[in-house]
Design an enzyme around this catalytic site. Structure first.
Site, PDB file in Angstrom:
ATOM      1  N   SER A   1     -46.554 -32.186  40.677  1.00  0.00           N
ATOM      2  CA  SER A   1     -46.102 -32.593  42.017  1.00  0.00           C
ATOM      3  C   SER A   1     -44.693 -32.120  42.347  1.00  0.00           C
ATOM      4  CB  SER A   1     -46.171 -34.120  42.149  1.00  0.00           C
ATOM      5  OG  SER A   1     -47.514 -34.560  42.077  1.00  0.00           O
TER       6      SER A   1
ATOM      7  N   GLU B   1       0.791  -1.232   0.000  1.00  0.00           N
ATOM      8  CA  GLU B   1       0.000   0.000   0.000  1.00  0.00           C
ATOM      9  C   GLU B   1       0.827   1.287   0.000  1.00  0.00           C
ATOM     10  OE1 GLU B   1      -3.504   0.286  -0.056  1.00  0.00           O
ATOM     11  OE2 GLU B   1      -3.281  -1.797  -0.668  1.00  0.00           O
TER      12      GLU B   1
END
Length: 816
Positions: free
Chosen positions: A480, A87
């Protein structure tokens, strides 16, 4: 002549000044509203949030931009070299723009006029930072000038390393990844420090246009661009010629990282954590905040929970017969292509989709779904398998138009072209089993009762099949399994485990309605101790007990334990008719398991922000002295237990002891085969629509639920003891395989007295039917036989039980 030259010089100077003024005015005009470059000092990019299990394993990542911020000091030199070479090789020497590169770009653009080629930009890394952070990507001269001016200003305000750091963390590198750390994970599933020269060069090749150098769609172009970067690295002196040639000789070898959940079997847990973070901090914090979340998940226990639940659901489902194929495809041509495009259960890798190629009286031949190459293309290899008759006998009971029909051979059940799931038998045993996704749902939650840390959570058979979490989202009747709350309330308010309550038919007037509750199975036992009532799960005794105490007291305890926020005070709620979740049920049982301390269930241990600061911590206990730098004879530091005491520790032990009886003598005796001290309670609702078992050891609470998502009867005999308890047992067998046996802790001052198990009266130790019962100081077994015979329930209780009648006729009545 001199005068003429002076004249022209003067004109030239004036024109130059006018041109300079014009340029100054133009530049001043386009730069008057330039963005404030000082925002770069406050740069906080969207960063990936990462979720980890309790042992540090990565569970999942969440992000809009897959980015992990990496300081420049942590970037290896070879990676820096690759990006500088690709770059901006003069980055560390130019003032923000590269005059040589700019001149070259201008000349190239003049030559390309009329060619249709895209203009060459020649942007430096600093210019790219200015554009990416502060400007748009418009291809205009005005934007380019603004970019250059900003580049100069940025160079004056920040160091080169800071600018390079911003660039390396901001750039888009394709496949949804931003920044080099995110790209290294996305493309190679490794950290930046592990990248090779070739890998670093390929990532450096991507900023020019990630889609142009896609590793699979444009492989040759990508390799060409990568090799150019490698050559630039060699020319710039970052690598040797030998290293360059070796790197260029390698393939791209890209291995895209999977998305979503990374830890196997943890999808339901991960999704629950995701929802909790959003509820706490919002979506932006989750998808952009870069949080580090340490969860409570134990990966090993999670595997056990998943397997136990899946096995239990499949056991029930296969007994109900085969419901037919997943789909049907044409196999006259290449069956692999249409089969390969079908979506299978990603979180059940043991199973494979297959298409029936041939079905006979003794076996079925199937073609297995082809796998995918790294590029995403389907494998061209075609693999077949055989399902023998003995490996699919359950499917001979197949469902036709809602009715179960008995078939005589596989050919009557499956036809060529049918798509089904299959699973290898495993081990050294050859062959494949026919499978189907269960319709029945279920959940498993495992929790540390002392901290509330959720160690495992399975919210269904498969997250890929259904994301509905039955552990936290399903509101179900506990039946239960609610009874221990009532019995704990009773023991905390004057009753003892040896108190006797009448188990006999009752009629209750509720407005204009008459309610006649019944025991499961329709039988009753007459006068029975509270212990016997919970061990045998007696509904009639529970209703009488709740009525005697008052539902206001029952509701208070249910809310104390975190089971309900506001429990309706209806007597029917005593039999578990109110809806709650598996998570809440496990939390309530944890209170009884830990000695009566309230716990807050948590899936998250700690959350840190992007800077490592802890913003949430589940364990809020204070530890005086834990931060001492040296030991100077002081006492060991202790964690201050500031949890609320919601149940008497002695009551907690009593109800735990009674639930041990459920395992050893009651409705969950199958669990006793594990051989560990264990307590628990089954739960079954009306018409067998819900089946539960919640059980615990001194240090682990586990809740199991089974039921259809749309509550539907599961069939006669589908009880908590028959369906949920075996899942609990399988999970515990794995979870406790290396654990030492630990007895439940008896609180100091608790008295153990031998009593007759049936009458609740004092007895001689060692005699048949005698057990050791726990009593609080100042209490003990009754000296005379008393039966708690509730009145005010539509009239005195009446029974046809000879045993109960004898007790009533001899004066064994009234309140204890």
């Amino acid at each position: 002549m001199v005068r003429l030259l002076g004249y022209f010089f003067g004109i030239g100077v004036v024109l130059a000044l006018l041109a300079a003024a014009g340029v100054a005015i133009y530049v001043g005009d386009i730069t008057k509203d330039l963005p404030d470059y000082e925002v770069l000092a406050r740069y906080e990019p969207p960063v990936t949030t990462r979720i980890h299990s309790s042992d540090g394993a990565l569970m999942a990542e969440f992000a809009r931009e897959r980015r992990l911020y990496l300081p420049i000091q942590a970037v290896p030199d070879r990676v820096k070299a690759a990006f500088l070479s690709a770059e901006d090789k003069n980055f560390y020497t130019h003032p923000g723009i590269d005059p040589i590169g700019l001149t070259r770009a201008i000349a190239t653009n003049i030559q390309n006029i009329g060619s249709g080629r895209r203009p060459v930009g020649a942007s430096t890394i600093t210019q790219q930072v200015a554009k990416n952070f502060l400007l748009t990507s418009d291809q205009t001269v005005e934007r380019k000038i603004r970019e250059m001016i900003l580049a100069f200003r940025i160079e004056q305000a920040y160091s080169k390393d800071r600018i390079f750091e911003l660039y390396l963390n901001e750039i888009f590198l394709g496949l949804g990844s931003y920044g080099i750390a995110g790209a290294a994970l996305t493309y190679y599933d490794k950290s930046v420090s592990e990248l090779t020269i070739a890998e670093a060069a390929y990532l450096a090749a991507l900023p020019k246009g990630p889609s142009n150098y896609h590793p699979f769609r444009h492989t040759e172009r990508a390799i060409e661009r990568r090799n150019w970067v490698i050559d630039q690295m060699r020319e710039n002196g970052y690598i040797t010629a030998e290293e360059a040639e070796k790197a260029k000789a390698t393939d791209l070898d890209v291995k895209p990282r999977q998305r979503g959940s990374y830890l196997f079997a943890a999808d339901y847990f991960t999704e629950e954590v995701r929802r909790e973070i959003i509820a706490r901090y919002g979506e932006d914090a989750l998808y952009e905040g870069g949080l580090s979340v340490r969860t409570t998940l134990d990966p090993e226990l999670q595997l056990y929970a998943r397997k136990a639940l899946q096995n239990g659901l499949m056991r029930y489902d296969t007994l109900r017969g085969f419901r037919g194929p997943v789909d049907h495809i044409d196999i006259s041509g290449d069956w692999g292509a249409p089969l390969g495009e079908m979506k299978s259960l990603s979180d059940v890798p043991e199973w494979r989709l297959a298409v029936v190629l041939e079905a006979s009286d003794s076996a079925v031949t199937v073609g297995l779904k082809p796998g995918r190459e790294v590029s995403g293309a389907l494998s061209k290899e075609r693999e077949t398998a055989m399902i023998a008759l003995e490996d699919m006998t359950w499917a001979l009971r197949h469902v036709v138009d809602g009715t179960r029909v008995k078939a005589n051979s596989p050919a009557e059940v499956l036809q060529p072209g049918d798509v089904v799931y299959v699973e290898p038998k495993g081990g050294d045993e050859p062959g494949w089993n026919l499978r189907q996704v269960p319709e029945i749902g279920g959940a498993v939650v495992a929790m540390d009762p002392h901290t509330g840390r959720v160690l495992a959570l399975a919210g269904g058979f498969s997250f890929a099949a259904s994301e509905f979490n039955r552990a936290t989202q399903a509101q179900r009747q506990p039946g239960s399994a609610f009874k221990p709350i009532i019995y704990a309330a009773a023991l905390d308010n004057g009753y003892t485990p040896a108190s006797v309550v009448l188990d006999a038919p009752i009629t209750i007037q509720i407005g204009n309605e008459v309610w006649e509750p019944k025991n499961y199975g329709g039988k009753f036992a007459g006068p029975s101790t509270l212990r016997a009532g919970i061990e045998r799960s007696r509904n009639l005794m529970t209703v009488r007990l709740a009525n005697d105490m008052g539902m206001g007291l029952v509701a208070e305890y249910a809310e104390r334990f975190g089971l309900y926020d506001k429990m309706p005070q209806h007597l029917a709620m005593s039999l578990g008719s109110g809806e709650t979740t598996v998570m809440r049920m496990v939390s309530a049982y944890a209170v009884m398991a830990n000695g009566g301390k309230y716990i807050e269930p948590s899936l998250i241990d700690r959350i840190q922000d992007r800077y490592g600061k802890t913003v949430y911590q589940h364990d809020r206990r204070e530890c005086d002295g834990c931060d001492a730098e040296t030991w100077d004879g002081q006492a060991e530091p202790e964690l201050a237990d500031n949890r609320e005491q919601v149940l008497d520790p002695m009551t907690a032990y009593q109800i735990t002891s009674m639930m041990e009886g459920v395992v050893t003598r009651g409705t969950a005796t199958t669990v006793s085969e594990l051989g560990y001290p264990m307590a628990g309670k089954t739960g079954t609702t009306n018409d067998e629509k819900d089946a539960w078992f919640i059980g615990f050891t001194p240090d682990l609470v586990v809740g199991v639920f089974m039921g259809y998502d749309n509550p539907t009867p599961m069939g006669k005999g589908s009880t908590g003891g028959g369906l949920a308890a075996p899942i609990f047992k399988e999970f515990m067998a794995s979870a406790l395989k290396d654990a030492r046996k630990v007895e439940f802790r008896v609180p100091e001052g608790m008295k153990l007295i031998p009593i007759d198990r049936k009458t609740g009266m004092r007895a001689q130790a060692g005699q048949p039917g005698v057990i050791m019962e726990a009593f609080k100081p100042g209490t003990g077994p009754a000296d005379t036989y008393w039966v708690i015979d509730m009145e005010g329930m539509g009239g005195p209780a009446r029974t046809t039980s000879p045993q109960a009648n004898r007790a009533i006729n001899t004066g064994a009545g009234g309140l204890f």
